[in-house]
Design an enzyme around this catalytic site. Sequence first.
Site, mmCIF file in Angstrom:
data_model
loop_
_atom_site.group_PDB
_atom_site.id
_atom_site.type_symbol
_atom_site.label_atom_id
_atom_site.label_comp_id
_atom_site.label_asym_id
_atom_site.label_seq_id
_atom_site.Cartn_x
_atom_site.Cartn_y
_atom_site.Cartn_z
ATOM 1 N N TYR A 81 0.832 -1.215 0.000
ATOM 2 C CA TYR A 81 0.000 0.000 0.000
ATOM 3 C C TYR A 81 0.864 1.261 0.000
ATOM 4 C CZ TYR A 81 -3.470 3.292 1.966
ATOM 5 O OH TYR A 81 -4.291 4.382 2.206
ATOM 6 N N ILE A 82 1.719 1.415 0.987
ATOM 7 C CA ILE A 82 2.517 2.644 1.083
ATOM 8 C C ILE A 82 3.721 2.575 0.138
ATOM 9 C CG2 ILE A 82 3.770 4.159 2.668
ATOM 10 C CD1 ILE A 82 1.824 2.848 4.848
ATOM 11 N N ASN A 93 7.693 -9.901 -2.062
ATOM 12 C CA ASN A 93 7.455 -11.364 -2.127
ATOM 13 C C ASN A 93 5.963 -11.664 -2.297
ATOM 14 O OD1 ASN A 93 6.312 -10.822 0.311
ATOM 15 N ND2 ASN A 93 7.681 -12.119 1.527
ATOM 16 N N ALA A 118 8.871 -3.346 3.737
ATOM 17 C CA ALA A 118 8.437 -4.755 3.775
ATOM 18 C C ALA A 118 8.214 -5.210 5.215
ATOM 19 C CB ALA A 118 9.492 -5.625 3.099
ATOM 20 N N LYS A 151 1.635 -6.088 8.897
ATOM 21 C CA LYS A 151 1.203 -4.908 9.661
ATOM 22 C C LYS A 151 -0.201 -5.031 10.254
ATOM 23 C CE LYS A 151 -1.109 -2.442 6.106
ATOM 24 N NZ LYS A 151 -1.704 -1.159 5.874
ATOM 25 N N ASN A 206 9.503 -12.002 10.355
ATOM 26 C CA ASN A 206 9.325 -11.206 9.126
ATOM 27 C C ASN A 206 9.689 -9.731 9.327
ATOM 28 O OD1 ASN A 206 8.259 -11.222 6.301
ATOM 29 N ND2 ASN A 206 7.001 -9.591 7.173
ATOM 30 N N SER A 242 5.952 3.114 13.060
ATOM 31 C CA SER A 242 4.522 3.322 13.292
ATOM 32 C C SER A 242 4.289 4.010 14.631
ATOM 33 C CB SER A 242 3.807 1.966 13.292
ATOM 34 O OG SER A 242 2.527 2.084 13.838
ATOM 35 N N TYR A 301 3.020 -6.524 16.658
ATOM 36 C CA TYR A 301 3.328 -5.691 15.481
ATOM 37 C C TYR A 301 4.060 -4.426 15.946
ATOM 38 C CZ TYR A 301 2.783 -1.898 12.249
ATOM 39 O OH TYR A 301 3.048 -0.797 11.483
ATOM 40 N N LYS A 332 8.210 -3.123 15.589
ATOM 41 C CA LYS A 332 8.694 -1.819 15.102
ATOM 42 C C LYS A 332 9.618 -1.183 16.143
ATOM 43 C CE LYS A 332 6.666 -1.680 11.099
ATOM 44 N NZ LYS A 332 7.476 -1.690 9.860
ATOM 45 N N PHE A 348 -16.205 0.156 17.179
ATOM 46 C CA PHE A 348 -15.652 -0.463 18.385
ATOM 47 C C PHE A 348 -15.643 0.515 19.564
ATOM 48 C CE2 PHE A 348 -14.987 -4.035 16.020
ATOM 49 C CZ PHE A 348 -13.944 -4.006 15.100
ATOM 50 N N ARG A 368 -12.660 -2.614 21.014
ATOM 51 C CA ARG A 368 -11.760 -3.668 20.528
ATOM 52 C C ARG A 368 -10.578 -3.738 21.488
ATOM 53 N NH1 ARG A 368 -9.210 -2.792 14.592
ATOM 54 N NH2 ARG A 368 -8.450 -0.913 15.630
HETATM 55 C C1 WQD Z 1 -9.080 3.272 13.693
HETATM 56 C C2 WQD Z 1 -10.270 3.574 14.575
HETATM 57 C C3 WQD Z 1 -10.943 1.691 15.912
HETATM 58 C C4 WQD Z 1 -12.171 -0.808 12.501
HETATM 59 C C5 WQD Z 1 -3.721 0.461 13.260
HETATM 60 C C6 WQD Z 1 -2.306 0.154 13.660
HETATM 61 C C7 WQD Z 1 -1.391 1.217 13.101
HETATM 62 C C8 WQD Z 1 -1.584 1.323 11.607
HETATM 63 C C9 WQD Z 1 -3.036 1.647 11.304
HETATM 64 C C10 WQD Z 1 0.058 -0.029 10.523
HETATM 65 C C11 WQD Z 1 -10.130 2.983 15.969
HETATM 66 C C12 WQD Z 1 -12.027 2.045 14.901
HETATM 67 C C13 WQD Z 1 -11.687 0.242 13.274
HETATM 68 C C14 WQD Z 1 -13.535 -1.167 12.593
HETATM 69 C C15 WQD Z 1 -13.875 0.568 14.209
HETATM 70 N N1 WQD Z 1 -1.193 0.144 10.953
HETATM 71 N N2 WQD Z 1 -12.523 0.908 14.110
HETATM 72 N N3 WQD Z 1 -14.344 -0.464 13.452
HETATM 73 O O1 WQD Z 1 -6.049 0.645 15.241
HETATM 74 O O2 WQD Z 1 -5.776 3.178 14.946
HETATM 75 O O3 WQD Z 1 -4.117 1.650 13.893
HETATM 76 O O4 WQD Z 1 -3.816 0.591 11.860
HETATM 77 O O5 WQD Z 1 0.974 0.721 10.525
HETATM 78 O O6 WQD Z 1 -0.071 0.867 13.396
HETATM 79 O O7 WQD Z 1 -2.228 0.189 15.062
HETATM 80 O O8 WQD Z 1 -6.414 1.747 12.983
HETATM 81 O O9 WQD Z 1 -8.200 1.663 11.310
HETATM 82 O O10 WQD Z 1 -7.927 -0.296 12.910
HETATM 83 O O11 WQD Z 1 -8.834 1.853 13.769
HETATM 84 O O12 WQD Z 1 -14.618 1.187 14.987
HETATM 85 O O13 WQD Z 1 -14.044 -2.121 11.918
HETATM 86 O O14 WQD Z 1 -11.420 2.955 13.996
HETATM 87 O O15 WQD Z 1 -11.509 1.344 17.177
HETATM 88 O O16 WQD Z 1 -10.757 3.878 16.890
HETATM 89 P P1 WQD Z 1 -5.648 1.806 14.384
HETATM 90 P P2 WQD Z 1 -7.863 1.158 12.678
#
Ligand code: WQD
Length: 335
Positions: free
Chosen positions: A11-12, A32, A81, A84, A99, A124, A149, A153, A218, A293
């Site tokens: 993605y990034i 990969n 790579a 995540k 990994n 992150s 995860y 990092k 959540f 969550r």
């Molecule tokens: C965002 C908000 C959830 C899904 C993670 C990793 C971070 C990066 C991004 C890699 C939160 C809420 C989410 C859903 C919801 N990844 N939510 N229903 O957890 O902030 O960050 O992903 O680099 O390192 O930690 O991102 O998009 O999962 O959640 O309510 O089905 O959306 O509770 O408040 P997060 P997220």
Amino acid sequence: MKILVTGCCGYIGSHTCVELLNHDYEVVGLDNFSNSKKEVLDKISQITNKKITFYEGDMLDEHFLESIFKDNEISCVIDFAAYKAVGESVEKPVEYYINNVSSVLTLLKVMKQYDCKRLVFSSSATVYGNPVEIPISEAAKVGRTTNPYGTSKLFVEQILKDLYHSDPSWNIVILRYFNPVGAHPSGLIGEEPNGVPANLMPYISKVAKKELTCLSVFGNDYNTKDGTGVRDYIHVVDLAIGHIKALEKLLKDECGISIYNLGTGVGYSVLDIIHTFELVNGVKIKYKMVNRRKGDIAVCYSDPKKAKEELGFVCKRSLEDMVRDAWNYEKNKKL
Ligand code: WQD
């Protein structure tokens, strides 16, 4: 000037390859395809009208990495790579550490062997754990990560600091991403998680496309304006441009080891995202409130001052751009 991008079809990684090519860098990419698709290479060429030199293989394979450095004079490596998915990392910690950590050790060994000592590392905001102070600056305490995860990092950041202190001829930039979302405005590349998305924006996009029926929010009992979680969402194209700024600093002056937050400095709640997505795209997103969550924190957004002062990096794209481009990518996939 050749730049090696690991995870170039991710993605990034793919969005950064587009910006590198747009800035006339020569890109050497490796992937990969464990969490990406080969057709992204064609999409990158379609967008830029340029090609990258691509190698399929795994960063854990030292000989594979050596072959790349043997064939190309690499000026700098941008290392994306990694696995995540926060939830998956809790179920599969060993796979995540192999990994995300061992692969970097192999990369550093081969870089040293070929006297390539410039690295941009994809980290992150999860390294901050549950932040004590908001907004979060780079000076904030790291640690107390809540999943393997984030811990992987943290481990790599420590490895890089130890490496630099053993040999200050390295130049390293660590970029701590907040919440990357959205897609390239062409709609050709975007976020493509395997299976059911764990992250908010791709999940909303799937509900909009009616591939999923209802978003579970959540928790709505956090101490925030509307009770839902607040995050710092950054457009993936802004994030990619942040890597160009980091590269320019690495290539221009000896920066030692520097750490930067890449975020907008603005926090939006889950309901903000839902409502903005609906308003901008003219779609209805069905959602229901459920329990929090596990491992989630209430509020997380950055203080972006340091990246602005030292990299000249400022996010340009709005929340409206993020939700528009995310939906445009999702719609475009049908075509
Ligand atoms: C965002 C908000 C959830 C899904 C993670 C990793 C971070 C990066 C991004 C890699 C939160 C809420 C989410 C859903 C919801 N990844 N939510 N229903 O957890 O902030 O960050 O992903 O680099 O390192 O930690 O991102 O998009 O999962 O959640 O309510 O089905 O959306 O509770 O408040 P997060 P997220």
